[in-house]
Design a protein around this motif. Sequence first.
Motif, PDB file in Angstrom:
ATOM      1  N   MET A  53       0.713  -1.180  -0.083  1.00 29.18           N
ATOM      2  CA  MET A  53       0.039  -0.076   0.164  1.00 29.18           C
ATOM      3  C   MET A  53       0.853   1.190  -0.138  1.00 29.18           C
ATOM      4  O   MET A  53       1.820   1.431   0.727  1.00 29.18           O
ATOM      5  N   SER A  54       0.555   2.128  -0.887  1.00 32.44           N
ATOM      6  CA  SER A  54       1.319   3.277  -0.937  1.00 32.44           C
ATOM      7  C   SER A  54       1.205   4.255   0.085  1.00 32.44           C
ATOM      8  O   SER A  54       0.081   4.109   0.593  1.00 32.44           O
ATOM      9  N   CYS A  55       2.115   5.188   0.666  1.00 30.93           N
ATOM     10  CA  CYS A  55       1.854   5.910   1.589  1.00 30.93           C
ATOM     11  C   CYS A  55       0.917   7.049   1.263  1.00 30.93           C
ATOM     12  O   CYS A  55       0.902   7.810   0.345  1.00 30.93           O
ATOM     13  N   PRO A  56      -0.362   7.114   2.044  1.00 32.11           N
ATOM     14  CA  PRO A  56      -1.302   8.372   1.871  1.00 32.11           C
ATOM     15  C   PRO A  56      -1.080   9.619   1.779  1.00 32.11           C
ATOM     16  O   PRO A  56      -1.697  10.584   1.446  1.00 32.11           O
ATOM     17  N   PHE A  57       0.308  10.048   2.412  1.00 35.87           N
ATOM     18  CA  PHE A  57       0.872  11.335   2.690  1.00 35.87           C
ATOM     19  C   PHE A  57       1.725  11.581   1.800  1.00 35.87           C
ATOM     20  O   PHE A  57       2.856  11.658   1.498  1.00 35.87           O
ATOM     21  N   THR A  58       0.889  11.878   0.413  1.00 40.42           N
ATOM     22  CA  THR A  58       1.553  12.016  -0.918  1.00 40.42           C
ATOM     23  C   THR A  58       2.594  13.058  -1.189  1.00 40.42           C
ATOM     24  O   THR A  58       3.686  12.692  -1.797  1.00 40.42           O
ATOM     25  N   ARG A  59       2.560  14.132  -0.509  1.00 39.77           N
ATOM     26  CA  ARG A  59       3.550  15.090  -0.751  1.00 39.77           C
ATOM     27  C   ARG A  59       4.901  14.669   0.043  1.00 39.77           C
ATOM     28  O   ARG A  59       5.875  15.398  -0.250  1.00 39.77           O
ATOM     29  N   TRP A  60       4.728  13.664   0.880  1.00 41.74           N
ATOM     30  CA  TRP A  60       6.048  13.431   1.785  1.00 41.74           C
ATOM     31  C   TRP A  60       6.334  12.058   1.267  1.00 41.74           C
ATOM     32  O   TRP A  60       7.294  11.472   1.776  1.00 41.74           O
ATOM     33  N   GLU A  61       6.150  11.553  -0.058  1.00 42.02           N
ATOM     34  CA  GLU A  61       6.368  10.290  -0.356  1.00 42.02           C
ATOM     35  C   GLU A  61       8.118   9.820  -0.625  1.00 42.02           C
ATOM     36  O   GLU A  61       8.282   8.696  -0.644  1.00 42.02           O
ATOM     37  N   ASN A  62       8.823  10.971  -0.767  1.00 38.09           N
ATOM     38  CA  ASN A  62      10.327  10.890  -0.676  1.00 38.09           C
ATOM     39  C   ASN A  62      10.992  11.258   0.515  1.00 38.09           C
ATOM     40  O   ASN A  62      12.260  11.166   0.490  1.00 38.09           O
ATOM     41  N   ASN A  63      10.293  11.384   1.641  1.00 37.43           N
ATOM     42  CA  ASN A  63      10.880  11.573   2.591  1.00 37.43           C
ATOM     43  C   ASN A  63      10.913  10.221   3.359  1.00 37.43           C
ATOM     44  O   ASN A  63      10.232   9.597   4.047  1.00 37.43           O
ATOM     45  N   GLN A  64      12.238   9.826   3.491  1.00 34.39           N
ATOM     46  CA  GLN A  64      12.528   8.428   4.180  1.00 34.39           C
ATOM     47  C   GLN A  64      12.319   8.319   5.334  1.00 34.39           C
ATOM     48  O   GLN A  64      11.977   7.023   5.867  1.00 34.39           O
ATOM     49  N   GLU A  65      12.577   9.331   6.415  1.00 33.93           N
ATOM     50  CA  GLU A  65      12.283   9.078   7.730  1.00 33.93           C
ATOM     51  C   GLU A  65      10.707   8.803   8.016  1.00 33.93           C
ATOM     52  O   GLU A  65      10.546   8.230   8.904  1.00 33.93           O
ATOM     53  N   LEU A  66       9.980   9.748   7.405  1.00 34.42           N
ATOM     54  CA  LEU A  66       8.447   9.622   7.435  1.00 34.42           C
ATOM     55  C   LEU A  66       8.267   8.233   6.819  1.00 34.42           C
ATOM     56  O   LEU A  66       7.278   7.540   7.471  1.00 34.42           O
ATOM     57  N   LEU A  67       8.359   7.813   5.803  1.00 39.49           N
ATOM     58  CA  LEU A  67       8.207   6.412   4.937  1.00 39.49           C
ATOM     59  C   LEU A  67       8.442   5.372   5.976  1.00 39.49           C
ATOM     60  O   LEU A  67       7.829   4.514   6.141  1.00 39.49           O
ATOM     61  N   GLN A  68       9.652   5.452   6.698  1.00 37.92           N
ATOM     62  CA  GLN A  68      10.234   4.259   7.533  1.00 37.92           C
ATOM     63  C   GLN A  68       8.918   4.225   8.732  1.00 37.92           C
ATOM     64  O   GLN A  68       8.651   3.159   9.063  1.00 37.92           O
ATOM     65  N   VAL A  69       8.568   5.432   9.359  1.00 39.52           N
ATOM     66  CA  VAL A  69       7.607   5.273  10.571  1.00 39.52           C
ATOM     67  C   VAL A  69       6.418   4.759   9.863  1.00 39.52           C
ATOM     68  O   VAL A  69       5.698   4.067  10.451  1.00 39.52           O
ATOM     69  N   TYR A  70       5.873   5.154   8.924  1.00 36.83           N
ATOM     70  CA  TYR A  70       4.720   4.847   8.237  1.00 36.83           C
ATOM     71  C   TYR A  70       4.732   3.421   7.943  1.00 36.83           C
ATOM     72  O   TYR A  70       3.682   2.663   8.173  1.00 36.83           O
ATOM     73  N   ASN A  71       5.498   2.857   7.433  1.00 39.49           N
ATOM     74  CA  ASN A  71       5.787   1.462   7.317  1.00 39.49           C
ATOM     75  C   ASN A  71       5.920   0.660   8.438  1.00 39.49           C
ATOM     76  O   ASN A  71       5.028  -0.456   8.484  1.00 39.49           O
ATOM     77  N   ALA A  72       6.341   1.342   9.796  1.00 39.84           N
ATOM     78  CA  ALA A  72       6.220   0.422  10.720  1.00 39.84           C
ATOM     79  C   ALA A  72       4.783   0.427  11.362  1.00 39.84           C
ATOM     80  O   ALA A  72       4.111  -0.296  11.805  1.00 39.84           O
ATOM     81  N   PHE A  73       4.297   1.740  11.141  1.00 36.29           N
ATOM     82  CA  PHE A  73       2.666   1.785  11.363  1.00 36.29           C
ATOM     83  C   PHE A  73       1.745   0.779  10.648  1.00 36.29           C
ATOM     84  O   PHE A  73       1.114   0.014  11.198  1.00 36.29           O
ATOM     85  N   LEU A  74       2.073   0.711   9.398  1.00 33.03           N
ATOM     86  CA  LEU A  74       1.353   0.009   8.440  1.00 33.03           C
ATOM     87  C   LEU A  74       1.609  -1.756   8.759  1.00 33.03           C
ATOM     88  O   LEU A  74       0.474  -2.576   8.821  1.00 33.03           O
ATOM     89  N   ASP A  75       2.778  -2.206   9.263  1.00 34.38           N
ATOM     90  CA  ASP A  75       3.070  -3.395   9.709  1.00 34.38           C
ATOM     91  C   ASP A  75       2.060  -3.914  10.637  1.00 34.38           C
ATOM     92  O   ASP A  75       1.650  -4.706  10.897  1.00 34.38           O
ATOM     93  N   LEU A  76       2.300  -2.790  11.943  1.00 34.97           N
ATOM     94  CA  LEU A  76       1.552  -3.083  13.121  1.00 34.97           C
ATOM     95  C   LEU A  76       0.060  -3.417  12.822  1.00 34.97           C
ATOM     96  O   LEU A  76      -0.614  -4.122  13.378  1.00 34.97           O
ATOM     97  N   TRP A  77      -0.298  -2.622  11.935  1.00 28.85           N
ATOM     98  CA  TRP A  77      -1.977  -2.375  11.557  1.00 28.85           C
ATOM     99  C   TRP A  77      -2.460  -3.863  10.787  1.00 28.85           C
ATOM    100  O   TRP A  77      -3.297  -4.301  11.264  1.00 28.85           O
ATOM    101  N   ARG A  78      -1.575  -4.315  10.144  1.00 29.20           N
ATOM    102  CA  ARG A  78      -1.790  -5.404   9.433  1.00 29.20           C
ATOM    103  C   ARG A  78      -1.838  -6.629  10.277  1.00 29.20           C
ATOM    104  O   ARG A  78      -2.692  -7.497  10.357  1.00 29.20           O
ATOM    105  N   GLU A  79      -0.680  -6.693  11.142  1.00 29.47           N
ATOM    106  CA  GLU A  79      -0.894  -7.903  12.319  1.00 29.47           C
ATOM    107  C   GLU A  79      -1.880  -7.632  13.353  1.00 29.47           C
ATOM    108  O   GLU A  79      -2.502  -8.822  13.425  1.00 29.47           O
ATOM    109  N   TYR A  80      -2.406  -6.409  13.457  1.00 26.44           N
ATOM    110  CA  TYR A  80      -3.494  -6.290  14.248  1.00 26.44           C
ATOM    111  C   TYR A  80      -4.649  -6.819  13.939  1.00 26.44           C
ATOM    112  O   TYR A  80      -5.378  -7.499  14.554  1.00 26.44           O
ATOM    113  N   THR A  81      -5.024  -6.249  12.663  1.00 30.42           N
ATOM    114  CA  THR A  81      -6.236  -6.706  12.066  1.00 30.42           C
ATOM    115  C   THR A  81      -6.484  -8.377  11.919  1.00 30.42           C
ATOM    116  O   THR A  81      -7.211  -8.960  11.862  1.00 30.42           O
TER     117      THR A  81
END
Length: 472
Positions: free
Chosen positions: A1-29
């Motif tokens: 799933m692509s990052c919904p915060f489109t204007r920061w899609e090249n911000n690696q620090e933000l993407l790293q945190v978002y991916n960690a959030f997404l992984d937790l969410w998938r495991e939770y569901t």
Amino acid sequence: MSCPFTRWENNQELLQVYNAFLDLWREYTKRAASDDTSDHIEARKLWQKIGDVYWQLVWSLVSAQIEEEPEQLFFDEVERAFIDYGILPDLFEESPSFSEEEAPVGLFQYFHMTDYFNELYSLVFQKDYAGPLKGPSLEERQGQMEHQLESLKKRLHLLLQVIFDMGLSSPELNITSLLSSLEKNLELYTEVHYRTRKYRESSDDERQVMASGHYAYNEAEKMMLRLLKDTYTASDSPLSEEELSRVLHLHQQTQYIAMSLCYFEMEKEKWRQKKERFQEKYEKETPPFLKREIRNILAVKQEYISLTAKSARLDKTPLLSRGRHMQPLSLKQIASQIEGMVSRDLDLLRVSRIRMYGLPTVIMVPGQGYGTYDWSDNTFLIPLASAHSHEKNVAYALGTFRWDSDEDRAIKNSYELIKENRKKSVISLSQSFYKDYYTWIVKECKGYRVLPRETHKVFKQIFPTVEKWKIC
């Protein structure tokens, strides 16, 4: 799933945190959908972890903007949904329809979390600040309420004139003079009654003029209430209970708007002082230091927001998901409730803390629980969701402020003498007060007897404002 915060899609620090959030969410569901008890236990743990990563992602969104040092922070619709409501549209099926909601006009300034970040950024980085991202500035609020006050005055004058013309008032009474005294002395009465800065810093001669206006208004108001009572209680009264309630409500509204305008003048000065304090503290600091300072302030705010849930013994994760919470509050609903409750406890506005720091800013925060007061930056924090009632959210914030701002212990000393409170700890005593204050401001101020007799008696002594309007 692509990052919904489109204007920061090249911000690696933000993407790293978002991916960690997404992984937790998938495991939770996955775990939450399982029928296995151990998976449900693990899902609850994952839900708490998701809440912690939520705050990391919020900071990443704010931090990414600060790096560019804009004149003000800007948040798009997806970012606001996530920061203000704890909702990520790509992950959750439903989202509130409040993303375009403007801050309402009232006595207090109403913020979303994104508004709070924008104001904080402007103060720390010494940028110009024009008000909330969506809503009027202080000057615009003042202009709107000045217009509203003039309209209320005219309506009240006409209504009272009609009532007294068809009533039973004595011929020798000059109704026109009475109504004129109410109108022309309203501002002077308000300045003296709330001991505004204008009154406190005026000369002796100016104070005498204000005091005379205060006395004249008081006398005119007493006469107005007596005439209304005589008219209403007469055997052939032309005034119904509904009409009496309407005119009293209109009179209260007029006083409340006049009081609000006095406080707006104070708020302008408090804002100037606040900007000077921040400038003195930060003007020689580097951008990296200022950025860390905002992060530290956010950490304190995060802890206070978690307390809103803990105090209600509810889940402290700030995410808003379908099925876990009731319909979230809007800023308009918060404003309606908080202004209504304050109108029933006007002495709240006379405490020394408000004279020193100004009116608290009201911030609608993500998550659920009871509202609270954050003394570190003079803000009311109102959770947007609750497992109980939205009224309770707001009332607890006011109750917390009442308790924390009771520096001379006028409230605490009376409340702790109630028999059932005498052996309570400091924390238990404060929690009992919040609960009783909620009952008082929501039920008892409207005429319902709910509190125990001794508690009711103490609250009548502490908060006597409402008694003024019981004329029949």
